[in-house]
Design an enzyme around this catalytic site. Structure first.
Site, short mmCIF file in Angstrom:
data_model
loop_
_atom_site.label_atom_id
_atom_site.label_comp_id
_atom_site.label_asym_id
_atom_site.label_seq_id
_atom_site.Cartn_x
_atom_site.Cartn_y
_atom_site.Cartn_z
N HIS A 91 0.83 -1.21 0.00
CA HIS A 91 0.00 0.00 0.00
C HIS A 91 0.87 1.26 0.00
CE1 HIS A 91 -2.83 -2.87 2.14
NE2 HIS A 91 -3.57 -2.45 1.13
N ASP B 263 -3.93 -7.73 -7.53
CA ASP B 263 -5.31 -8.03 -7.93
C ASP B 263 -5.47 -7.55 -9.37
OD1 ASP B 263 -6.35 -9.03 -5.34
OD2 ASP B 263 -5.68 -7.07 -4.69
N SER C 136 0.38 -8.91 1.24
CA SER C 136 -1.07 -8.88 1.35
C SER C 136 -1.43 -8.68 2.82
CB SER C 136 -1.65 -10.22 0.87
OG SER C 136 -2.98 -10.36 1.33
#
Ligand code: PAF
Length: 282
Positions: A35, A150, A185
């Site tokens: 992130h 993703d 993740s």
């Protein structure tokens, strides 16, 4: 660093600034380096970066997975502060985002939504499309950043922008990995030490597939990956497919003009791990 709980407060702040470039990183929290790499890119390319933190119920097809999804708002805020104090966090409750009824809209994303996650997680992309639309309306960004882990979701978001005519640039960012190769993740925190170590096999297998890509058929590669995980004590393969990167269609025969990507989902105990790797031309 300011945490906004409502979209009206956030919008009031953003309107007053009269910004022309608002970067946005939508997340479900439990932030990690993956992130942060999106956040850094958004900060570099925009005047401001908004990070949303919201565990979206409508995209989970499994109540247990939703319940166990890590929720770590204070840690997330602390981690974001290490990047910049100027980041704006939008952490709404469901009512602020959805209004009275927390339910999915239905989208016609076409063939890209039919395979892989679309086939294995019922209603998942309708849930993602719904929450991302609501988030885009709440934040009103000019650019939004998504990880390639993703990869199918990234293609769905591009389609969503087309369908809803959002004027938002969608930026895909490369997968960030742990030292052992496992894709970063939020779910990795649920792995025990042995699961974490052994989960390195996922990326190792993808790299082996890439090595064999030009000398093997798709069928041989499918069989190879199945045999790797069949032998394993506790890593269970949910699916492995090789698909055309542009259409996400899986097929038996390669074509020289198409670019392909390998997609994999493996369960380590109850934890669902997803990864993919570009293979190149057929
Ligand atoms: O990728 C995610 O974390 C989520 O699917 C997203 C895009 C934040 C929507 O809830």
């Amino acid at each position: 660093m300011k945490i906004y709980k409502t979209q009206s407060e956030l919008q009031k702040f953003l309107r007053a600034k009269e910004l022309s470039r608002v970067g946005f990183v939508p997340t479900m929290g439990a932030l990690h380096n993956g992130h942060l790499s999106l956040v850094k890119k958004a900060l570099e390319e925009n005047e401001v970066c908004v990070v949303s933190i919201f565990v979206n119920p409508t995209q989970f097809d499994n109540a247990d997975d939703l319940e166990k999804y890590p929720r770590t708002l204070q840690n997330d805020a602390d981690l974001l502060k290490t990047v910049s104090d100027e980041i704006l966090v939008y952490a709404p409750n469901a009512a602020d985002l959805y209004g009275k009824e927390v339910k999915s809209a239905h989208f016609n994303f076409g063939p890209i939504a039919k395979e892989m996650e679309g086939a294995f997680r019922h209603g998942h992309f309708d849930g993602v499309g719904t929450v991302v639309s609501l988030l885009f309306e709440a934040v009103k960004p000019t650019a939004a950043y998504f990880g390639e882990k993703d990869f199918q979701q990234l293609q769905i978001i591009k389609k969503l922008v087309e369908i809803k005519k959002f004027k938002i640039k969608i930026v895909g960012c490369e997968i960030i990995r742990e030292k052992n190769g496992l894709a970063r993740s939020s779910r990795n925190t649920r792995l025990n030490a042995a699961q974490f170590d052994q989960a390195a096999l996922i990326y190792k297998t993808l790299k082996e597939v890439k090595m064999r890509w030009h000398s093997s058929s798709i069928n041989d590669l499918n069989e190879y990956v199945e045999s790797v995980f069949k032998k394993h004590d506790f890593l269970n393969l949910e699916y492995f497919v090789i698909a055309n990167e542009a259409t996400l269609k899986t097929g038996k025969r390669k074509r020289i003009t198409n670019t392909y990507r390998a997609f994999i989902v493996v369960f380590a105990g109850e934890v669902r791990l997803i990864d993919n790797l570009e293979l190149g031309k057929g």
